[in-house]
Design an enzyme around this catalytic site. Structure first.
Site, PDB file in Angstrom:
ATOM      1  N   ASP A   1      25.873 -70.628 -31.902  1.00 26.98           N
ATOM      2  CA  ASP A   1      25.172 -69.432 -30.994  1.00 26.98           C
ATOM      3  C   ASP A   1      25.415 -68.107 -31.976  1.00 26.98           C
ATOM      4  O   ASP A   1      26.548 -67.593 -32.331  1.00 26.98           O
ATOM      5  CB  ASP A   1      25.917 -69.256 -29.663  1.00 26.98           C
ATOM      6  CG  ASP A   1      25.310 -68.126 -28.934  1.00 26.98           C
ATOM      7  OD1 ASP A   1      24.354 -67.399 -29.320  1.00 26.98           O
ATOM      8  OD2 ASP A   1      25.702 -67.979 -27.694  1.00 26.98           O
ATOM      9  N   GLY A   2      24.093 -67.612 -32.438  1.00 27.39           N
ATOM     10  CA  GLY A   2      24.003 -66.617 -33.213  1.00 27.39           C
ATOM     11  C   GLY A   2      25.152 -65.172 -32.691  1.00 27.39           C
ATOM     12  O   GLY A   2      25.544 -64.562 -33.312  1.00 27.39           O
TER      13      GLY A   2
ATOM     14  N   HIS B   1       6.066 -65.216 -40.265  1.00 30.82           N
ATOM     15  CA  HIS B   1       6.950 -65.441 -41.285  1.00 30.82           C
ATOM     16  C   HIS B   1       6.792 -64.392 -42.360  1.00 30.82           C
ATOM     17  O   HIS B   1       7.762 -63.733 -42.940  1.00 30.82           O
ATOM     18  CB  HIS B   1       7.104 -66.722 -41.625  1.00 30.82           C
ATOM     19  CG  HIS B   1       7.424 -67.954 -40.564  1.00 30.82           C
ATOM     20  ND1 HIS B   1       6.562 -68.984 -40.297  1.00 30.82           N
ATOM     21  CD2 HIS B   1       8.707 -67.911 -39.821  1.00 30.82           C
ATOM     22  CE1 HIS B   1       7.161 -69.513 -39.118  1.00 30.82           C
ATOM     23  NE2 HIS B   1       8.530 -68.961 -38.993  1.00 30.82           N
TER      24      HIS B   1
ATOM     25  N   ASP C   1      12.630 -73.738 -37.212  1.00 36.13           N
ATOM     26  CA  ASP C   1      11.424 -74.491 -37.941  1.00 36.13           C
ATOM     27  C   ASP C   1      11.419 -74.271 -39.409  1.00 36.13           C
ATOM     28  O   ASP C   1      10.756 -75.075 -40.065  1.00 36.13           O
ATOM     29  CB  ASP C   1      10.034 -73.744 -37.493  1.00 36.13           C
ATOM     30  CG  ASP C   1      10.060 -72.309 -37.419  1.00 36.13           C
ATOM     31  OD1 ASP C   1       9.925 -71.684 -38.634  1.00 36.13           O
ATOM     32  OD2 ASP C   1      10.372 -71.370 -36.596  1.00 36.13           O
TER      33      ASP C   1
ATOM     34  N   ASP D   1      14.949 -64.420 -35.704  1.00 37.50           N
ATOM     35  CA  ASP D   1      13.751 -65.006 -35.335  1.00 37.50           C
ATOM     36  C   ASP D   1      14.016 -65.765 -34.420  1.00 37.50           C
ATOM     37  O   ASP D   1      14.424 -67.071 -34.420  1.00 37.50           O
ATOM     38  CB  ASP D   1      13.747 -66.014 -36.669  1.00 37.50           C
ATOM     39  CG  ASP D   1      12.248 -66.669 -36.685  1.00 37.50           C
ATOM     40  OD1 ASP D   1      11.852 -66.952 -35.564  1.00 37.50           O
ATOM     41  OD2 ASP D   1      12.151 -67.549 -37.505  1.00 37.50           O
ATOM     42  N   SER D   2      13.985 -65.533 -33.151  1.00 40.00           N
ATOM     43  CA  SER D   2      14.580 -65.982 -31.930  1.00 40.00           C
ATOM     44  C   SER D   2      13.260 -66.546 -31.001  1.00 40.00           C
ATOM     45  O   SER D   2      12.149 -65.723 -31.072  1.00 40.00           O
ATOM     46  CB  SER D   2      15.418 -65.019 -31.156  1.00 40.00           C
ATOM     47  OG  SER D   2      14.452 -63.990 -30.608  1.00 40.00           O
TER      48      SER D   2
END
Lengths: 282, 282
Positions: free
Chosen positions: A137-138, A62, A86, A155-156
């Protein structure tokens, strides 16, 4: 107790961690979600059998996703985060007072719910007033955005399953359009050590390079990911992550970090020859 | 075939590799020696249950032990290698025509015999006329040497078992005496990620710092070592590994490497904050 979780890093390599207890197990529309408590790594989030994060070392991933681009442009105000259910990426972003808006697009609401309940270490800033979560959905989200964001963080999960669309050329093209003049995109970029991952790295790099004038790769040590050697992509319209980097400005912010520092910022772009070759031939 | 070799990285973490066949197993006076052939990593040397090297990634360790100091001082002629029975360090040293003498002091002759038979990839240059092998304790060998070597490489096992003496203050003091005016010492320096290793890193750094005016630590990604994040020590009488580094001279040699390059040389001294803290408080 002899309860072990095992991840197959390849067909012939296994990484196993001693589990205290299973805290959650459930299947969403998109994937199998599990949370374990472990002796060595604290709590662990597992999606479809792959470790996504552990409390012991999530800070590495991160911090490297967020502080590398943030230290390249102190004028970043509006950020789009894709995936990141998360909350760890959002937590690091929220430490910057200069950021005014964080749009997070996570396809799987169930991941966010589970992390809020079982992983407060990462999910702790999802209620920040600057954060807006979109459960969609991005890939579709970025299609309708233009000239809006200073930073996009992808961040997939891996480039198969629910995250697959986030590694396509169409997606990177739409991200380019969604970014403002000095826009930057960072993403998780897999690893080259095991042959089974190498083609994903070169394909991803090739696609990013075809869209962005600046397309680089940087690295970090993440012990709970396959091989421990993990790559990140840095793409931008015109900002170079090393030449345009102004360490003094970032240091003045006084942010405490456990992995990232301004010396390492430059160092992490110095890649081993084996990785360079994969990228050069991408 | 379902034959797996498992190394316990800690009591609660296991790393397992799928084995084709066991090529050698024997007990020397000093340790248990095993060689396996594996599906993912090629041949693997295991001493007392710990992976020492694999054919797939031994180049990372050996290149970083050798080329980092060699690129800091092009006038290195006489080299002392302690441990290194597998031959990988000697192989990298032999690539430099400028080196006139390589004294290798390995306590366990059986390791050298086994590696010559089963690991030709690393043991291939042990017959080079510049190489002299002494089968004795490195700790005792350096006691009787003064002002002789330009470089000492301590390529040892962990700081317990046969390698223990090679992490003592007395040993570093004797290495200092054995080195010439611009002498450099590099060693394998363990890792800070797992708590069970951290105290070894700080103790080793403290001892090296108390003897050498320049005492730094650098890093590499070695996937088959615990945590994949491995540290090396760089100590010298007066050469700084970054400020005195002259990349052009090393690049003129035209050596092909798979991990090391001159950009990475500087980058590998940029350590994460967690490692810096261990070293600062050592």
């Amino acid at each position: 107790m002899a309860l072990w979780f095992t991840e197959q890093h390849t067909d012939d390599v296994r990484f196993s961690i001693h589990i205290k207890e299973q805290l959650y197990s459930g299947k969403s529309y998109y994937q199998q979600i599990e949370v374990f408590d472990s002796y060595e790594f604290g709590r662990v989030l597992v999606l479809d059998g792959y470790i996504m994060l552990t409390e012991k070392d999530e800070y590495i991933y991160h911090e490297m996703m967020v502080h590398v681009p943030m230290a390249c442009n102190p004028d970043i105000r509006r950020v789009l985060v894709i995936g990141a259910g998360d909350g760890g990426t959002v937590r690091e972003l929220c430490r910057y007072d200069s950021i005014t808006q964080i749009d997070m697009v996570e396809i799987d609401e169930q991941v966010v719910k589970v992390c809020k309940e079982y992983l407060p270490q990462t999910a702790c800033r999802l209620e920040d007033p600057r954060v807006h979560i979109y459960y969609e959905d991005g890939l579709k989200f970025v299609r309708r955005v233009e000239d809006t964001y200073d930073l996009i963080i992808v961040d997939s999960t891996d480039p198969f399953g629910p995250g697959e669309g986030l590694f396509t050329k169409e997606f990177y093209g739409n991200c380019f359009t969604a970014l403002r003049e000095h826009g930057i995109l960072t993403n998780q970029h897999e690893s080259t050590y095991y042959d089974s991952y190498t083609s994903m790295v070169s394909r991803t790099h090739r696609r990013m390079r075809s869209v962005f004038p600046v397309a680089m790769v940087y690295q970090a040590h993440i012990p709970t990911y396959p091989s421990g050697h993990w790559l990140f992509g840095f793409a931008s319209k015109n900002i170079h992550p090393v030449y345009d980097f102004k360490p003094e400005i970032w240091e003045q912010l006084g942010l405490e970090t456990k992995y990232y520092n301004t010396q390492l910022h430059t160092g992490c772009f110095a890649l081993p020859n084996t990785v360079r070759e994969v990228l050069e031939h991408a």
